[in-house]
Design a protein around this motif. Structure first.
Motif, PDB file in Angstrom:
ATOM      1  N   GLU A 134       0.879  -1.171   0.000  1.00 41.07           N
ATOM      2  CA  GLU A 134       0.000   0.000   0.000  1.00 41.07           C
ATOM      3  C   GLU A 134       0.921   1.226   0.000  1.00 41.07           C
ATOM      4  N   GLU A 136       0.733   5.506  -0.035  1.00 39.32           N
ATOM      5  CA  GLU A 136      -0.198   6.610   0.143  1.00 39.32           C
ATOM      6  C   GLU A 136       0.572   7.901   0.382  1.00 39.32           C
ATOM      7  N   GLN A 138       0.442  12.570  -0.499  1.00 38.05           N
ATOM      8  CA  GLN A 138      -0.287  13.736  -0.948  1.00 38.05           C
ATOM      9  C   GLN A 138       0.627  14.589  -1.809  1.00 38.05           C
ATOM     10  N   LYS A 164      -4.723  13.445  -2.819  1.00 42.12           N
ATOM     11  CA  LYS A 164      -4.238  12.270  -2.107  1.00 42.12           C
ATOM     12  C   LYS A 164      -4.092  11.127  -3.110  1.00 42.12           C
ATOM     13  N   ILE A 166      -3.402   7.024  -3.576  1.00 41.34           N
ATOM     14  CA  ILE A 166      -3.451   5.745  -2.874  1.00 41.34           C
ATOM     15  C   ILE A 166      -3.247   4.639  -3.901  1.00 41.34           C
ATOM     16  N   SER A 168      -2.783   0.587  -4.172  1.00 42.45           N
ATOM     17  CA  SER A 168      -2.798  -0.739  -3.566  1.00 42.45           C
ATOM     18  C   SER A 168      -2.318  -1.696  -4.646  1.00 42.45           C
TER      19      SER A 168
END
Length: 174
Positions: A134, A136, A138, A164, A166, A168
């Motif tokens: 994962e 993550e 900004q 943002k 993200i 996965s």
């Protein structure tokens, strides 16, 4: 130090997603994804310490569940997908908790750091070894020339500068 063999892991796109979220009119969040992307990891060890990550996403595959908005995002107001069809990321360092690398969007390259979570490896029913991550973080979209905005009657901006990211990602050992 090219004496140890590197293992290549390719992104398993059917078990991965690259998403983004951005505030709309500062009161709600719009989510979107890139549906066409590719990438890989190269590593010399099972814990992925100092692994090299690269990925790219096709701008034309952007999906926010709204055709008009998607077309606006592909236009020169935002990504300019005709001239800049892809966004790319190439890591410089990975310590297990974060990955730092060069993100290129719309012809602009900036160094970004994303939080990283390595979820381990597992062997699927077909005998393939998979690794899950994962990522993550900004970014400020204006750093990459995605500067379009409008102001509402009440004076709030329509699209936040902060986006943002993200990702996965599941990788398949080659």
């Amino acid at each position: 130090m090219e004496n140890s063999a590197k293992t290549i892991w390719k992104i398993d796109t059917s078990h991965s997603e690259i998403n983004f979220k951005v505030k709309h009119m500062m009161i709600s969040t719009v989510s979107g994804s890139f549906e066409n992307f590719d990438g890989k990891a190269e590593t010399e060890n099972e814990n992925f310490k100092n692994a090299d990550f690269t990925f790219s996403a096709k701008i034309d595959s952007i999906n926010t569940n709204n055709k008009d908005r998607d077309n606006h995002l592909k236009s020169d107001d935002f990504f300019g997908s005709e001239k800049f069809p892809e966004l790319t990321f190439k890591s410089k360092s990975f310590d297990g908790n974060s990955v730092t690398g060069d993100l290129s969007i719309k012809g602009v390259t900036k160094e970004v750091t994303l939080d990283a979570e390595f979820n381990g490896t597992a062997v699927d029913p077909y005998g393939q070894t998979k690794a899950g991550f994962e990522f993550e973080g900004q970014i400020n979209r204006k750093d990459f020339g995605l500067t379009w905005n409008a102001v509402t009657e009440a004076g709030s901006v329509v699209v936040s500068d902060k986006v943002k990211l993200i990702a996965s990602l599941q990788f398949i050992k080659q």
